[in-house]
Design a protein around this motif. Structure first.
Motif, PDB file in Angstrom:
ATOM      1  N   PHE A 272      -6.202  -1.278  -7.372  1.00 51.33           N
ATOM      2  CA  PHE A 272      -4.917  -0.707  -6.976  1.00 51.33           C
ATOM      3  C   PHE A 272      -5.085   0.655  -6.308  1.00 51.33           C
ATOM      4  O   PHE A 272      -6.043   1.387  -6.572  1.00 51.33           O
ATOM      5  CB  PHE A 272      -4.017  -0.548  -8.207  1.00 51.33           C
ATOM      6  CG  PHE A 272      -3.665  -1.853  -8.869  1.00 51.33           C
ATOM      7  CD1 PHE A 272      -2.547  -2.570  -8.492  1.00 51.33           C
ATOM      8  CD2 PHE A 272      -4.483  -2.374  -9.866  1.00 51.33           C
ATOM      9  CE1 PHE A 272      -2.240  -3.778  -9.094  1.00 51.33           C
ATOM     10  CE2 PHE A 272      -4.189  -3.581 -10.471  1.00 51.33           C
ATOM     11  CZ  PHE A 272      -3.055  -4.287 -10.084  1.00 51.33           C
ATOM     12  N   SER A 273      -4.122   1.004  -5.475  1.00 52.44           N
ATOM     13  CA  SER A 273      -4.086   2.333  -4.877  1.00 52.44           C
ATOM     14  C   SER A 273      -3.815   3.372  -5.958  1.00 52.44           C
ATOM     15  O   SER A 273      -3.314   3.047  -7.047  1.00 52.44           O
ATOM     16  CB  SER A 273      -2.996   2.408  -3.807  1.00 52.44           C
ATOM     17  OG  SER A 273      -1.715   2.282  -4.407  1.00 52.44           O
TER      18      SER A 273
ATOM     19  N   SER B  50       6.852  -2.259  -7.068  1.00 55.09           N
ATOM     20  CA  SER B  50       5.869  -2.572  -6.035  1.00 55.09           C
ATOM     21  C   SER B  50       4.526  -1.923  -6.359  1.00 55.09           C
ATOM     22  O   SER B  50       4.458  -0.736  -6.705  1.00 55.09           O
ATOM     23  CB  SER B  50       6.357  -2.078  -4.671  1.00 55.09           C
ATOM     24  OG  SER B  50       7.554  -2.744  -4.301  1.00 55.09           O
ATOM     25  N   LEU B  51       3.451  -2.716  -6.232  1.00 51.07           N
ATOM     26  CA  LEU B  51       2.104  -2.260  -6.525  1.00 51.07           C
ATOM     27  C   LEU B  51       1.191  -2.613  -5.362  1.00 51.07           C
ATOM     28  O   LEU B  51       1.119  -3.773  -4.961  1.00 51.07           O
ATOM     29  CB  LEU B  51       1.585  -2.916  -7.809  1.00 51.07           C
ATOM     30  CG  LEU B  51       2.403  -2.653  -9.084  1.00 51.07           C
ATOM     31  CD1 LEU B  51       1.951  -3.577 -10.206  1.00 51.07           C
ATOM     32  CD2 LEU B  51       2.287  -1.189  -9.509  1.00 51.07           C
ATOM     33  N   GLU B  52       0.487  -1.624  -4.842  1.00 49.06           N
ATOM     34  CA  GLU B  52      -0.377  -1.850  -3.681  1.00 49.06           C
ATOM     35  C   GLU B  52      -1.784  -2.236  -4.102  1.00 49.06           C
ATOM     36  O   GLU B  52      -2.440  -1.532  -4.870  1.00 49.06           O
ATOM     37  CB  GLU B  52      -0.437  -0.601  -2.814  1.00 49.06           C
ATOM     38  CG  GLU B  52      -1.248  -0.798  -1.545  1.00 49.06           C
ATOM     39  CD  GLU B  52      -1.349   0.450  -0.694  1.00 49.06           C
ATOM     40  OE1 GLU B  52      -1.719   0.323   0.494  1.00 49.06           O
ATOM     41  OE2 GLU B  52      -1.069   1.553  -1.219  1.00 49.06           O
TER      42      GLU B  52
ATOM     43  N   ARG C  93       5.390  -5.885   1.699  1.00 46.51           N
ATOM     44  CA  ARG C  93       6.196  -4.966   0.888  1.00 46.51           C
ATOM     45  C   ARG C  93       7.692  -5.178   1.122  1.00 46.51           C
ATOM     46  O   ARG C  93       8.491  -5.077   0.170  1.00 46.51           O
ATOM     47  CB  ARG C  93       5.798  -3.519   1.224  1.00 46.51           C
ATOM     48  CG  ARG C  93       6.686  -2.435   0.646  1.00 46.51           C
ATOM     49  CD  ARG C  93       6.674  -2.423  -0.862  1.00 46.51           C
ATOM     50  NE  ARG C  93       7.603  -1.431  -1.397  1.00 46.51           N
ATOM     51  CZ  ARG C  93       8.898  -1.618  -1.520  1.00 46.51           C
ATOM     52  NH1 ARG C  93       9.453  -2.767  -1.146  1.00 46.51           N
ATOM     53  NH2 ARG C  93       9.666  -0.675  -2.020  1.00 46.51           N
TER      54      ARG C  93
ATOM     55  N   LEU D 291       6.769  -7.260 -11.575  1.00 50.30           N
ATOM     56  CA  LEU D 291       5.719  -6.507 -10.911  1.00 50.30           C
ATOM     57  C   LEU D 291       5.348  -7.270  -9.647  1.00 50.30           C
ATOM     58  O   LEU D 291       5.089  -8.477  -9.707  1.00 50.30           O
ATOM     59  CB  LEU D 291       4.496  -6.361 -11.816  1.00 50.30           C
ATOM     60  CG  LEU D 291       4.712  -5.623 -13.142  1.00 50.30           C
ATOM     61  CD1 LEU D 291       3.403  -5.521 -13.910  1.00 50.30           C
ATOM     62  CD2 LEU D 291       5.315  -4.239 -12.930  1.00 50.30           C
TER      63      LEU D 291
ATOM     64  N   LYS E  64       1.622   4.567 -11.411  1.00 52.87           N
ATOM     65  CA  LYS E  64       2.832   3.853 -11.810  1.00 52.87           C
ATOM     66  C   LYS E  64       2.573   2.955 -13.012  1.00 52.87           C
ATOM     67  O   LYS E  64       3.371   2.898 -13.967  1.00 52.87           O
ATOM     68  CB  LYS E  64       3.339   3.032 -10.613  1.00 52.87           C
ATOM     69  CG  LYS E  64       4.770   2.542 -10.718  1.00 52.87           C
ATOM     70  CD  LYS E  64       5.175   1.816  -9.446  1.00 52.87           C
ATOM     71  CE  LYS E  64       5.128   2.695  -8.223  1.00 52.87           C
ATOM     72  NZ  LYS E  64       5.588   2.000  -7.007  1.00 52.87           N
ATOM     73  N   LEU E  65       1.456   2.253 -13.005  1.00 56.20           N
ATOM     74  CA  LEU E  65       1.116   1.371 -14.124  1.00 56.20           C
ATOM     75  C   LEU E  65       0.871   2.166 -15.404  1.00 56.20           C
ATOM     76  O   LEU E  65       1.275   1.739 -16.495  1.00 56.20           O
ATOM     77  CB  LEU E  65      -0.114   0.530 -13.774  1.00 56.20           C
ATOM     78  CG  LEU E  65       0.130  -0.601 -12.774  1.00 56.20           C
ATOM     79  CD1 LEU E  65      -1.194  -1.201 -12.313  1.00 56.20           C
ATOM     80  CD2 LEU E  65       1.017  -1.684 -13.380  1.00 56.20           C
TER      81      LEU E  65
ATOM     82  N   GLY F 275       3.020  -7.443  -6.092  1.00 50.92           N
ATOM     83  CA  GLY F 275       1.887  -6.958  -5.333  1.00 50.92           C
ATOM     84  C   GLY F 275       2.115  -7.032  -3.834  1.00 50.92           C
ATOM     85  O   GLY F 275       2.880  -7.866  -3.344  1.00 50.92           O
TER      86      GLY F 275
ATOM     87  N   SER G 284      -0.228   3.438  -7.234  1.00 52.69           N
ATOM     88  CA  SER G 284       0.096   2.261  -8.042  1.00 52.69           C
ATOM     89  C   SER G 284      -0.542   2.344  -9.429  1.00 52.69           C
ATOM     90  O   SER G 284       0.064   1.948 -10.432  1.00 52.69           O
ATOM     91  CB  SER G 284      -0.348   0.979  -7.329  1.00 52.69           C
ATOM     92  OG  SER G 284       0.417   0.777  -6.153  1.00 52.69           O
ATOM     93  N   ARG G 285      -1.750   2.898  -9.511  1.00 55.10           N
ATOM     94  CA  ARG G 285      -2.368   3.109 -10.829  1.00 55.10           C
ATOM     95  C   ARG G 285      -1.541   4.084 -11.652  1.00 55.10           C
ATOM     96  O   ARG G 285      -1.341   3.889 -12.861  1.00 55.10           O
ATOM     97  CB  ARG G 285      -3.804   3.623 -10.673  1.00 55.10           C
ATOM     98  CG  ARG G 285      -4.790   2.561 -10.243  1.00 55.10           C
ATOM     99  CD  ARG G 285      -6.214   2.973 -10.562  1.00 55.10           C
ATOM    100  NE  ARG G 285      -6.624   4.201  -9.903  1.00 55.10           N
ATOM    101  CZ  ARG G 285      -7.178   4.247  -8.696  1.00 55.10           C
ATOM    102  NH1 ARG G 285      -7.385   3.128  -8.015  1.00 55.10           N
ATOM    103  NH2 ARG G 285      -7.538   5.392  -8.164  1.00 55.10           N
TER     104      ARG G 285
END
Length: 287
Positions: free
Chosen positions: A206-207, A176-178, A160, A151, A213-214, A153, A210-211
Motif C-alpha cells: 500500500f501507499s 479507498s486504498l491505493e 478510483r 474497503l 488510513k489502515l 482498492g 493508505s497504510r
C-alpha cells in the motif's frame, strides 16, 4: 457501523495474553469450477504462458476448497463455467452483492470482459438487479466488506472513480486504498477481512497514505510478512473463526492462531499460476 464507528470500536489491548473469543457465522458463497482454466495470456505478474497447467489437478484442488466450505456448514452455489473464459474460476472478481444490492464487474482487460455478463446473469436469476459502473471495477477482488463499510482498492485494476459510483449504488461508506506493488494487483491479494472489525494486511503493498488510513481504522490489524504475502497468503476467506488460507502461508497461520482464529490451509498451487487463490475463487454473497 460507519467509518467513524470502526475507528472507535473497542480493540484488544496490544500484548494481551488472552485473544478475544471468535464466533463463526454461516456464509453463502458462489464458485465457478476451473473446467476451462489455463494460462493462455499474461495480465498479472503471476501468469506465465510458458508454464504448463494441470487442469485435472486444478479441479481437484478447487474441489477440496469447495468441500471445506461445505464441511464448515457454509452454503456454496455453483456458477456454470464458460468455454473461452479461463479466468472465470476467480469468481470473486465477478461483482459485489451486499444489502440486497449488486454491482456488475467492469474488467480492465478484454480477455476477461465476457465474465461480466455471466456473473450478472447469475445475479439476476437470484433476484438481484445488478448495476453497472462507468469506470472499471473488478468486484470483490478490490471491494471487501468489513462490518458495514467497504474497503476498496485501486491502482492496478479498479479505478478510483468507481469507488464513488459503488458507494452510491450500495449506499455504504467506501474507504479507498491505493495499491503500489503490481504483484498485489487486487486488494484481496494484500488484505484479508477476518471479522467485522479485524483485518490482516501486507503493509508494503500500500501507499504511505493508505497504510496510515489502515492503521487509524484497524490499529490491531495483523501485519503479515513477505514470505506469506508472496504465496498470496492474504488471499483468504474467514467466517469469523475459521480462516481458509493458502497452505504455504504458515507464518500467517500461526499469527491467526495467536489471535484466536482457526486457520485451515488449502493447497491451491495450480490456481496460483493464474494469480489467484482461496479468496479469488470465492464470491461471497453478503446479507
Amino acid at each position: 457501523m460507519t467509518i467513524a464507528d470502526v475507528a472507535a470500536a473497542p480493540r484488544r489491548r496490544p500484548g494481551a495474553d488472552v485473544p478475544p473469543e471468535r464466533v463463526p457465522s454461516i456464509r453463502r458463497y458462489a464458485m465457478t469450477a476451473p473446467t476451462f482454466f489455463t494460462v493462455e495470456y499474461a495480465i498479472n505478474p503471476w501468469m506465465d504462458t510458458s508454464v504448463t497447467v494441470d487442469t485435472h489437478l486444478a479441479f481437484n484442488q478447487w474441489e477440496t476448497l469447495r468441500q471445506t466450505y461445505k464441511e464448515l456448514g457454509h452454503a456454496v452455489e455453483l456458477i456454470e463455467p464458460i468455454v473461452g473464459l479461463p479466468d472465470m474460476v476467480y469468481a470473486a472478481n465477478g461483482g459485489m452483492m451486499v444489502n440486497g444490492k449488486a454491482v456488475t464487474a467492469r474488467f480492465t482487460y478484454p480477455q476477461r470482459a465476457g465474465e461480466s455478463a455471466a456473473y450478472a446473469e447469475w445475479m439476476t436469476r437470484h433476484g438481484y438487479r445488478p448495476a453497472d459502473t462507468r469506470h472499471t471495477n473488478e468486484g470483490q477482488g478490490d471491494l471487501l466488506v468489513v462490518g458495514s463499510i467497504v474497503l476498496a482498492g485501486y491502482g492496478f485494476r479498479t479505478q478510483r472513480q468507481a469507488h464513488d459510483e459503488i458507494a452510491a449504488i450500495l449506499q455504504m461508506p467506501v474507504v479507498s486504498l491505493e495499491l503500489v506493488d503490481p504483484r498485489f494487483y487486487h486488494l484481496d491479494t494484500a488484505l484479508a477481512v477476518l471479522d467485522a472489525t479485524t483485518i490482516a494486511y501486507y503493509p508494503p503493498a500500500f501507499s504511505d497514505p493508505s497504510r496510515t488510513k489502515l492503521l487509524e481504522l484497524f490499529p490491531d490489524a495483523i501485519e503479515v510478512g513477505s514470505a506469506d504475502a508472496y504465496v498470496l497468503g492474504l488471499n483468504a476467506v474467514s467466517d469469523g473463526l475459521n480462516v481458509v488460507l493458502p497452505a504455504a502461508a504458515t507464518g500467517f497461520a500461526e499469527q491467526l492462531r495467536t489471535a484466536g482464529f482457526r486457520p485451515i490451509g488449502i493447497d491451491l498451487s495450480e490456481l496460483l499460476k493464474g494469480g489467484g487463490s482461496v479468496k479469488c475463487c470465492t464470491l461471497e454473497v453478503h446479507p
